[in-house]
Enzyme design. Structure first.
Site, PDB file in Angstrom:
ATOM      1  N   TYR A  83       0.866  -1.186   0.000  1.00 41.56           N
ATOM      2  CA  TYR A  83       0.000   0.000   0.000  1.00 41.56           C
ATOM      3  C   TYR A  83       0.895   1.226   0.000  1.00 41.56           C
ATOM      4  O   TYR A  83       1.885   1.280   0.737  1.00 41.56           O
ATOM      5  CB  TYR A  83      -0.895  -0.001   1.249  1.00 41.56           C
ATOM      6  CG  TYR A  83      -1.754   1.235   1.385  1.00 41.56           C
ATOM      7  CD1 TYR A  83      -2.826   1.441   0.522  1.00 41.56           C
ATOM      8  CD2 TYR A  83      -1.494   2.191   2.358  1.00 41.56           C
ATOM      9  CE1 TYR A  83      -3.632   2.578   0.635  1.00 41.56           C
ATOM     10  CE2 TYR A  83      -2.292   3.335   2.479  1.00 41.56           C
ATOM     11  CZ  TYR A  83      -3.357   3.522   1.614  1.00 41.56           C
ATOM     12  OH  TYR A  83      -4.142   4.641   1.735  1.00 41.56           O
ATOM     13  N   LYS A 105       4.690   8.285   9.183  1.00 43.18           N
ATOM     14  CA  LYS A 105       4.345   7.604  10.439  1.00 43.18           C
ATOM     15  C   LYS A 105       5.289   7.904  11.603  1.00 43.18           C
ATOM     16  O   LYS A 105       5.272   8.986  12.148  1.00 43.18           O
ATOM     17  CB  LYS A 105       4.224   6.096  10.182  1.00 43.18           C
ATOM     18  CG  LYS A 105       3.135   5.808   9.138  1.00 43.18           C
ATOM     19  CD  LYS A 105       2.428   4.508   9.329  1.00 43.18           C
ATOM     20  CE  LYS A 105       1.453   4.291   8.179  1.00 43.18           C
ATOM     21  NZ  LYS A 105       0.242   3.609   8.472  1.00 43.18           N
ATOM     22  N   ASP A 143       9.355   2.604  -0.339  1.00 42.53           N
ATOM     23  CA  ASP A 143       8.333   3.181   0.522  1.00 42.53           C
ATOM     24  C   ASP A 143       8.578   2.639   1.928  1.00 42.53           C
ATOM     25  O   ASP A 143       8.239   1.509   2.248  1.00 42.53           O
ATOM     26  CB  ASP A 143       6.936   2.800   0.012  1.00 42.53           C
ATOM     27  CG  ASP A 143       5.838   3.390   0.886  1.00 42.53           C
ATOM     28  OD1 ASP A 143       6.151   3.874   1.988  1.00 42.53           O
ATOM     29  OD2 ASP A 143       4.669   3.345   0.471  1.00 42.53           O
TER      30      ASP A 143
HETATM   31  N1  PMP Z   1       2.985   3.896   2.382  1.00 47.02           N
HETATM   32  C1  PMP Z   1       2.877   2.917   3.272  1.00 47.02           C
HETATM   33  C2  PMP Z   1       3.852   1.786   3.227  1.00 47.02           C
HETATM   34  C3  PMP Z   1       1.877   2.950   4.240  1.00 47.02           C
HETATM   35  O1  PMP Z   1       1.770   1.942   5.113  1.00 47.02           O
HETATM   36  C4  PMP Z   1       0.995   4.049   4.283  1.00 47.02           C
HETATM   37  C5  PMP Z   1      -0.113   4.158   5.329  1.00 47.02           C
HETATM   38  N2  PMP Z   1      -0.551   2.990   5.873  1.00 47.02           N
HETATM   39  C6  PMP Z   1       1.156   5.058   3.329  1.00 47.02           C
HETATM   40  C7  PMP Z   1       2.161   4.962   2.407  1.00 47.02           C
HETATM   41  C8  PMP Z   1       0.256   6.268   3.347  1.00 47.02           C
HETATM   42  O2  PMP Z   1       0.546   7.059   4.433  1.00 47.02           O
HETATM   43  P1  PMP Z   1      -0.524   8.116   5.013  1.00 47.02           P
HETATM   44  O3  PMP Z   1      -1.663   7.326   5.541  1.00 47.02           O
HETATM   45  O4  PMP Z   1       0.237   8.893   6.032  1.00 47.02           O
HETATM   46  O5  PMP Z   1      -0.936   8.967   3.850  1.00 47.02           O
END
Ligand code: PMP
Length: 430
Positions: free
Chosen positions: A146, A269, A241
């Protein structure tokens, strides 16, 4: 057993004002039998207290950021101190320079960095930068990873590795999806096929180097090395990511753990200590594609805001103390071992993937190495498990392959209490 009368009443009010009653779909309990999500009143270290006065041991960690537990005194103090000096400047600050340096010390591939406000923004921008730098449009990503909710990453796989993607959300144009090829994680053959087919059109290969989004799944030996090699042979960039993985398993990112570097990295995060944040960065020559130095545009009213910088610095300070990750690993192992003992004792069909202080229980009997295997986890079993836990004082995500996240505030006694509750659930509910 806990009752949730006030939560249920509040959730009815929420349904009337907030679309779907939640501000992010993953918070809904739709996947676990449609109950009303628990409305929390306050967090305190490893615990939550809900509006009905029940207390939970929390393993949600707000989907990851809260690695130092709720209301950590050092982070609280940093936020209060900064708020007394102003919460948003719209000018450069010393704090952001210090935070940028700290990030680069921990993750050396971040030769230049930019702070934004969410993981979504961070990933979205790395893709734009890669497209600007390579003058190419397509990306390759991996099934089940994701990357936020921007158009380009809400794209499902085509029927094979040489097929273009299809929209994975209404509102994502077909033309956008056709710039994305999605292949299975840990499958080099399909990755090579995709690169052989589209290599000279690929701006970037985007990957969670250690998956956090269909549970915790590690790359098989040589997988990331081969991705770097084949991508670079084709003139494509590699984007990691690390929104979930950075500072999760070690002080730094998966790059330090696995001894490998991408060209660009997206972060979020944990680095904000629980405040809204994202960051992206990487090779200086690539980052110089971004305005004001280069032609790729990225901006933000809240970007690098002093509250997030102060909270992030305080969080790194806590995580930089000796023994933090050793303790997370110790508690993670204790939880994994205890859960596995119970799984065997009650003959539950389940396996566990764990790395340091994060683990996932899959209700399946095969070790999970890709999304198809995670998807095979039994949703009905998980629903019973989840509802049994939430009625007895354990808070986890209402999703069958979301990880359990330990924090610096969990203790051995919390793990023992957790295992006793899990035993009750296995005995009575599954
Ligand atoms: N990349 C990864 C690997 C994630 O786990 C998430 C959120 N779960 C995101 C991007 C998106 O981050 P945000 O919810 O802060 O937009």
């Amino acid at each position: 057993m806990y009752v949730h009368k006030k939560s249920e009443a509040l959730q009815k009010q929420a349904d009337d004002v907030i679309l779907g009653g939640v501000n992010s779909p993953s918070r809904s309990y739709k996947a676990v039998g449609n109950g009303a999500p628990i409305v929390m009143d306050r967090g305190e270290g490893a615990y939550f207290h809900d509006v009905d006065g029940n207390r939970y041991i929390d393993y949600l960690g707000a989907y990851g950021p809260i690695i130092t537990g709720h209301a950590h005194p050092r982070i609280h103090e940093a936020i209060i101190e900064q708020s007394s000096k102003g919460i948003l400047y719209g000018t450069p600050t010393e704090l952001e320079i210090e935070f940028g340096r700290k990030m680069r010390e921990a993750i050396p591939s971040l030769e230049r960095v930019r702070f934004v406000n969410s993981g979504t923004e961070a990933v979205m921008t790395t893709i734009r930068v890669a497209r600007a730098y390579t003058s190419r449009n397509k990306i390759i990503k991996f099934e089940g990873c994701y990357h936020g909710h921007s158009d380009l990453v809400l794209v499902a796989a085509g029927s094979g590795p040489s097929q273009l993607g299809t929209p994975d959300s209404a509102g994502v144009p077909k033309g956008v999806a056709e710039d994305v090829i999605t292949v299975p994680f840990n499958n080099l053959e399909d990755f090579r096929t995709a690169m052989a087919h589209f290599g000279d059109e690929i701006a970037a290969v985007l990957i969670e180097p250690i998956v956090g989004n269909f549970g915790i799944v590690e790359p098989m030996d040589g997988f990331l090395e081969e991705i770097n090699k084949v991508a670079h042979e084709n003139g494509s960039l590699v984007i990691y990511d690390e929104v979930i993985t950075a500072f999760r398993f070690t002080y730094g990112s998966a790059q330090q753990l696995l001894d490998i570097e991408p060209d660009l990295t997206a972060l979020g995060k944990i680095i904000g200590g629980g405040t809204p944040i994202g960051a992206y960065g990487g090779r200086k020559d690539i980052m110089e594609s971004v305005a004001p130095l280069g032609p790729a545009y990225q901006a933000g009213t809240m970007a690098g805001n002093p509250l997030s910088m102060a909270a992030g610095l305080a969080c790194l300070e806590v995580l930089g103390k000796p023994g933090v990750y050793e303790n997370l690993d110790h508690l993670g192992r204790m939880l994994e071992d205890g859960l596995m003992d119970l799984i065997r004792k009650y003959e539950i069909k389940a396996t566990i993937n764990r790395l340091v202080g994060a683990l996932t229980i899959y209700f399946t009997d095969e070790t999970v190495t890709n999304y198809t295997m995670a998807e095979a986890s039994d949703g009905e079993m998980f629903s019973k498990f989840f509802n049994g836990l939430i009625r007895r004082g354990i808070n986890i995500a209402p999703s069958k392959y979301e990880a359990w996240f330990l924090t610096t505030e969990h203790t051995e006694s919390d793990i023992k209490e957790t295992l006793a509750i899990v035993e009750e659930v296995f005995k009575n509910d599954l």
